[in-house]
Design a protein around this motif. Structure first.
Motif: not given
Ligand SMILES: Nc1ncnc2c1ncn2[C@@H]1O[C@H](COP(=O)(O)OP(=O)(O)OP(=O)(O)O)[C@@H](O)[C@H]1O
Ligand SMILES: [Mg+2]
Length: 485
Positions: A392, A394, A396-397, A430, A434, A445, A449, A452
């Motif tokens: 998810k 990946g 969403e990014a 990433i 971060l 970010t 989100g 968690l």
């Molecule tokens: N595949 C990725 N590419 C770029 N950034 C990422 C990726 N996976 C995680 N991140 C970064 O890590 C952060 C934390 O991810 P995490 O899954 O813990 O929370 P989230 O996705 O923001 O929220 P939620 O999982 O509750 O929807 C994300 O907000 C994003 O900035």
């Protein structure tokens, strides 16, 4: 006379040979003729041995020197030196020199055999081993620093920023061989560190040294945490004569520090979350129950609009419930129930969900349906949660679409087999700043989100004796899940 192979000999005029000796005035030099007699000794040699020139000139070198290369037959000595020069691993020659006072000095010598107008000459550059390669302690300290594998040193011109010398670690960080760096401009190799480069220029211009400036350096997908010092090496007179940049690699220290901070934070969040989650859940159950009753009544009375509102409220309540559940998972020291799980089929189960999410975001999913993976000791539902969260993220990014690849393989490290699942996307990746933080709760970010997802993944993997890590890269993110198998 022994026929000297041309590969081992240089052609020099006597004048050139004299100039050569003058250039190395600080080093002991002895010149021998074909019969290994001393025909020139420089002042440094006289200074260190205590002889006068007339004591030594035209006498046999073996009269004061003992070495396996200096034989009783004088001609054989030069022959032995030449043979030594032809060895592929020619080391310097060890020589014991008896000083004028009778004590013995342990030295090593680097020979050069030269053809001059007056015949063969052998130059010996002699280094006193007791004093070390440099003449002073401070010189030797400098030499050692430049060879040290854990300290990056760059010596450069303070104005032109031309590199004079560089240590192995600094070459490794810049990713270029030493020969390609010496005499080049620092700027040519600092493309990825504009901020640091500006800081160096400013420090050298103002003469204000920089101390322990933290840098995150990424080269070849390897991330290093460094502390940088910059300063001028002043001569006795006014302006700077040279400048230095020192990098100290503190990657290990940093990750230890981060781990301690992370576990402190997790412990604190755990306590708060456990209390809060418990208190929130009870009223939620009551609210949900009454809302369901309302919904039923509204359906009976055909109040469609109101029915829709209650459905939205129920949906939102479910979201809160889910969140609280994740909180509890993070905080509760839960007993882990494991069974033998087929990871291949876990992935097969979640792929339809991933595919439909991907379709919505214009993302192409690459994944081998037939992939057979070994069994692991885990909980299938929890593993699904981990892989879903990672996929998810990946998807969403990749806001403008892209490709999500899911791969599985078995790797052997230190005699142990481990299952490696890689989830890679073609999104923006990433950011380096971060990468250490994304596994902490509430780091997000995204506008909607919770931050968690990844901390829950980490907690679950930890419970199964595995890990989940993110690789620092310039483009696209690569998340790796490792499980013992
Ligand atoms: N595949 C990725 N590419 C770029 N950034 C990422 C990726 N996976 C995680 N991140 C970064 O890590 C952060 C934390 O991810 P995490 O899954 O813990 O929370 P989230 O996705 O923001 O929220 P939620 O999982 O509750 O929807 C994300 O907000 C994003 O900035
Ligand atoms: Mg997420």
């Amino acid at each position: 006379m022994y026929d000297i192979p041309s590969a081992s000999i240089v052609h020099l005029s006597l004048q050139a040979l004299d100039n050569y000796c003058a250039q190395f005035a600080g080093t002991m030099i002895v010149v021998l003729d074909e019969s290994a007699r001393m025909v020139h000794v420089n002042t440094q040699f006289l200074k260190e041995t205590g002889y006068t020139e007339s004591d030594l000139l035209h006498t046999a070198f073996r009269g004061i020197a003992e070495s396996k290369l200096f034989r009783s037959e004088p001609e054989q000595s030069i022959e032995a030196i030449v043979k030594h020069l032809l060895l592929p691993s020619r080391d310097s020659i060890s020589i014991h020199i008896r000083k004028a006072g009778g004590t013995v000095m342990h030295t090593t010598a680097a020979p050069i055999v030269a053809q001059t107008e007056q015949g063969i000459r052998c130059l010996l550059f002699i280094y006193n081993q007791e004093a070390g390669p440099g003449t002073s302690l401070i010189e030797r300290f400098g030499e050692t620093m430049l060879q040290d594998e854990h300290i990056g040193v760059i010596l450069l011109h303070p104005e032109t920023l031309q590199i004079f010398d560089i240590s192995p670690l600094a070459c490794q960080l810049l990713g270029v061989a030493k020969s390609a760096l010496v005499n080049e401009q620092l700027s040519s190799f600092f493309a990825s560190g504009e901020k640091e480069y500006a800081l160096i220029c400013q420090a050298l211009e103002s003469g204000e040294p920089v101390r322990n400036y933290p840098i995150t350096w990424i080269h070849d997908e390897k991330r290093s945490d460094l502390l940088m010092d910059v300063g001028l090496l002043r001569s006795c007179g006014e302006g700077g004569e040279g400048a230095y940049i020192i990098f100290k690699d503190v990657t290990n220290l940093r990750s230890l520090e981060t781990q301690v901070q992370r576990s402190d934070r997790l412990a604190m969040i755990g306590q708060i979350a456990a209390g809060a989650a418990h208190e929130i859940r009870n009223p939620l159950t009551a609210i949900r129950g009454f809302l369901q009753m309302f919904r039923k009544t509204m359906i009976e009375r055909e109040m469609n609009k109101e029915k829709e509102y209650t459905e939205i409220m129920l949906g939102e309540l479910d979201r809160i419930n889910h969140l609280v559940g994740e909180f509890l998972l993070l905080s509760k020291p839960k007993e882990v129930m494991t069974s033998s799980v087929q990871v291949g089929s876990v992935l097969r189960d979640i792929m339809p969900v991933v595919a439909s999410e991907a379709l919505l975001h214009n993302v192409n999913v690459i994944w081998d349906e037939e992939l057979e993976l070994p069994r692991v000791l885990a909980d299938a539902e929890m593993l699904k949660q981990v892989f879903l969260n990672l996929c998810k993220n990946g998807i969403e990014a990749m806001t403008a679409g892209g490709t999500l690849s899911v791969r599985g393989s078995v790797v052997r490290t230190g005699g142990k087999s481990q299952l490696l699942i890689e989830i890679e996307d073609t999104g923006p990746g990433i950011p380096a700043v971060l990468i250490d933080k994304i596994f902490d709760p509430f780091v997000t970010t995204k506008q909607n989100g919770t931050g968690l997802g990844l901390s829950v993944c980490q907690r679950i993997m930890h419970d199964f004796g595995g890990s989940v890590t993110a690789a620092a890269r310039q483009t696209g993110a690569l998340l790796q899940v490792v499980l013992p198998c």
